[in-house]
Design an enzyme around this catalytic site. Structure first.
Site, PDB file in Angstrom:
ATOM      1  N   HIS A  45     -63.612  83.366  30.318  1.00  0.00           N
ATOM      2  CA  HIS A  45     -63.016  84.641  29.915  1.00  0.00           C
ATOM      3  C   HIS A  45     -63.116  84.803  28.402  1.00  0.00           C
ATOM      4  O   HIS A  45     -62.949  83.837  27.643  1.00  0.00           O
ATOM      5  CB  HIS A  45     -61.563  84.711  30.368  1.00  0.00           C
ATOM      6  CG  HIS A  45     -60.961  86.087  30.260  1.00  0.00           C
ATOM      7  ND1 HIS A  45     -60.406  86.576  29.098  1.00  0.00           N
ATOM      8  CD2 HIS A  45     -60.853  87.076  31.182  1.00  0.00           C
ATOM      9  CE1 HIS A  45     -59.965  87.804  29.302  1.00  0.00           C
ATOM     10  NE2 HIS A  45     -60.231  88.134  30.557  1.00  0.00           N
ATOM     11  N   GLU A  84     -61.176  86.089  26.214  1.00  0.00           N
ATOM     12  CA  GLU A  84     -59.979  85.716  25.448  1.00  0.00           C
ATOM     13  C   GLU A  84     -59.931  84.211  25.217  1.00  0.00           C
ATOM     14  O   GLU A  84     -59.610  83.746  24.110  1.00  0.00           O
ATOM     15  CB  GLU A  84     -58.729  86.183  26.192  1.00  0.00           C
ATOM     16  CG  GLU A  84     -57.443  85.815  25.455  1.00  0.00           C
ATOM     17  CD  GLU A  84     -56.200  86.155  26.260  1.00  0.00           C
ATOM     18  OE1 GLU A  84     -55.199  85.432  26.081  1.00  0.00           O
ATOM     19  OE2 GLU A  84     -56.234  87.117  27.055  1.00  0.00           O
ATOM     20  N   THR A 116     -53.322  85.142  28.087  1.00  0.00           N
ATOM     21  CA  THR A 116     -52.224  86.115  28.236  1.00  0.00           C
ATOM     22  C   THR A 116     -52.223  86.841  29.573  1.00  0.00           C
ATOM     23  O   THR A 116     -51.225  87.467  29.928  1.00  0.00           O
ATOM     24  CB  THR A 116     -52.286  87.177  27.118  1.00  0.00           C
ATOM     25  OG1 THR A 116     -53.509  87.930  27.237  1.00  0.00           O
ATOM     26  CG2 THR A 116     -52.215  86.532  25.745  1.00  0.00           C
ATOM     27  N   CYS A 145     -48.591  87.933  28.574  1.00  0.00           N
ATOM     28  CA  CYS A 145     -48.096  89.139  27.915  1.00  0.00           C
ATOM     29  C   CYS A 145     -47.100  89.883  28.806  1.00  0.00           C
ATOM     30  O   CYS A 145     -47.114  89.759  30.032  1.00  0.00           O
ATOM     31  CB  CYS A 145     -49.248  90.045  27.506  1.00  0.00           C
ATOM     32  SG  CYS A 145     -49.925  91.061  28.821  1.00  0.00           S
ATOM     33  N   ASN A 162     -56.382  90.405  34.460  1.00  0.00           N
ATOM     34  CA  ASN A 162     -55.021  90.785  34.839  1.00  0.00           C
ATOM     35  C   ASN A 162     -55.000  91.560  36.145  1.00  0.00           C
ATOM     36  O   ASN A 162     -54.055  91.455  36.929  1.00  0.00           O
ATOM     37  CB  ASN A 162     -54.339  91.563  33.706  1.00  0.00           C
ATOM     38  CG  ASN A 162     -54.778  93.017  33.622  1.00  0.00           C
ATOM     39  OD1 ASN A 162     -54.213  93.893  34.251  1.00  0.00           O
ATOM     40  ND2 ASN A 162     -55.815  93.268  32.822  1.00  0.00           N
TER      41      ASN A 162
END
Length: 500
Positions: A318, A320, A358, A388, A418
């Site tokens: 990913h 991130e 997150t 998050c 997400n």
């Protein structure tokens, strides 16, 4: 057992072809032409879904023999019958690998030949012609239009008219296509009916995504197009397309950006080497990194500076995670699951810290962190949870509605972490759940017997996609829409100085 689906064809050869895949559906032959169709229509009384199926002639040279037309409306003179569920039938046929178009079909008393085809197309806007559909539908005025479908395979066209050379071969090709459409018709019939739709709240854009999109738009306004964006600004194809239309150019790496141009760094964050590369190329950089992702980067730098071995919980591929890993690649190791913790080999003399991506699922992350603390009792982590607020809120909302739903649909792109976690949360709660890009990816088989449908959207998915799904469900039957909100979000993030 009451009838669920009645399939009506004009000819026996059409009936024999379409029979395959219809299961226990009722198959009826009405006969060819308006007189027989009208007589048959008057005699058919059923609460089942009714599909009119068979061959048709193309009115345009763009439609080829063997293509399937699903009618959005059927025309006869001044009378037009709209067919609301046409797009869903067409989408399911495409999922079966069938070449499908949607459009108007006009019904005429006799076969249309020569230049009359083009004239009929010009006057009605129809793309195909048959001799039965409108006459049948005229006798079913009291039938809910959502229970009606017209599906026709093109057998002849302006360039290949009936009885011209190749007619038999085209007919055989059309019959082969008819043999493949049965499963889509049965899935459509099974999906019809009233249902309740429960919308999870919160859903769709979070503050970080709204900020990132706003940054790109403001950069285009301030610096002029094109503005380059490294990778997808957020993981959603609809957002990317809209920004491309506005003047954004998406690139994989900075070497694709002209020297001195403006470049926006995506919300997922980047490694320090990317920033150094931008500086060396004299690029004007506007940083759209989500502040919550930036917080993880700050923590990584602090732990590395203080001599910790850092365990980063996340998906290794990913963006991130790749960006965070770049802050201290010699000190950070990535683990994806609790099983990976047992295989960790960390220096004995160094303290251990952990960070998390997150956009992970809360339950999965808790199990990995638990495994880390069991093996490294003195391991330290951030004061607050790195996951998050938006991911947590959306997961809680989906978990809440999954308890009362037969199926949960999550709007989001396949590369959206997400969004995928929302599907996992619903399934873990015991509910059937699916990730879809938009309403065209709906599989009608999901709704057979399902009377309560939950709908959510990942933090990077626009709200209009949710509206599209609700509208699609309404084309299958009456819907009662309710909203289940677990928390109201009021988070806002400041914009970077370059575009403020």
């Amino acid at each position: 057992m009451p009838e669920r689906l009645v399939v009506v064809t004009a000819l026996g050869v059409e009936a024999r072809a379409v029979r395959r895949g219809l299961g226990d559906a009722t198959l009826r032959v009405c006969g060819m032409g308006p007189r027989r169709a009208t007589h048959f229509g008057r005699g058919l009384r059923t609460e089942a879904a009714i599909a009119v199926v068979g061959f048709a002639g193309s009115l345009t040279s763009t439609l080829r023999p063997g293509q399937v037309v699903v009618a959005t409306r059927v025309i006869n003179g001044d009378t037009t019958v709209e067919l609301p569920s046409a797009s869903l039938v067409a989408a399911h046929l495409r999922q079966l690998g069938i070449d499908v178009v949607t459009g108007s079909i006009v019904s005429t008393p006799s076969i249309v030949r020569g230049s009359a085809r083009g004239e009929l197309h010009e006057t009605t806007g129809a793309i195909a012609v048959d001799n039965e559909s409108a006459f049948l539908l005229a006798e079913w005025r009291d039938v809910d239009r959502r229970r009606l479908a017209v599906v026709r395979v093109i057998s002849d066209s302006p360039d290949h008219e009936l009885f011209s050379p190749g007619t038999i071969a085209r007919g055989v090709r059309g019959a082969r296509v008819l043999r493949r459409i049965g499963p889509a018709l049965t899935a459509w019939a099974g999906a019809l009916g009233p249902r309740r739709v429960v919308l999870a709240g919160p859903r769709s854009f979070c503050a970080g995504v709204e900020r990132a999109i706003d940054i790109v738009r403001r950069a285009i306004d301030r610096f002029g197009a094109p503005v380059y964006v490294r990778r997808q600004i957020v993981h959603n194809s609809h957002v990317v397309h809209d920004l491309e239309t506005a003047g954004a150019v998406f690139v994989q790496e900075l070497d694709e950006v002209p020297e001195g141009a403006t470049v926006v760094l995506a919300a997922h964050g980047v490694a320090p080497e990317v920033r150094r590369d931008a500086e060396s190329r004299n690029l004007r950089v506007v940083d759209a990194t989500c502040p919550l992702v930036a917080k993880v980067h700050t923590e990584a730098r602090r732990y590395a500076r203080d001599g910790f071995s850092i365990v980063l919980v996340g998906h290794v591929d990913h963006e991130e995670v790749i960006g965070t890993l770049g802050e201290a690649p010699d000190r950070i190791v990535v683990v994806e699951g609790a099983d990976d913790v047992d295989a960790l080999q960390l220096p004995d003399a160094t303290p251990v810290a952990f960070l998390t991506q997150t956009t992970l699922a809360l339950d999965d992350t808790a199990s990995v962190v638990g495994a880390l603390k069991a093996r490294f009792p003195d391991a330290v982590g951030p004061r607050g949870d790195d996951i998050c607020y938006a991911s947590q809120n959306r997961q809680q909302a989906v978990r809440a509605i999954a308890e009362e739903c037969d199926v949960v649909l999550v709007l989001g792109s396949a590369n959206s972490s997400n969004s995928k976690r929302l599907v996992e949360v619903a399934r873990r709660a015991g509910c059937d759940a699916h990730l879809i890009e938009n309403d065209t990816e709906i599989d009608l088989r999901w709704f057979d017997g399902a009377r309560t449908i939950g709908v959510s959207a990942g933090a990077s998915a626009p709200e209009f996609l949710v509206t599209g799904v609700v509208d699609a469900l309404a084309r299958l039957g009456p819907v009662e829409v309710t909203e289940h909100t677990v928390v109201v979000e009021n988070v806002r993030f400041n914009l970077p100085a370059e575009v403020r």
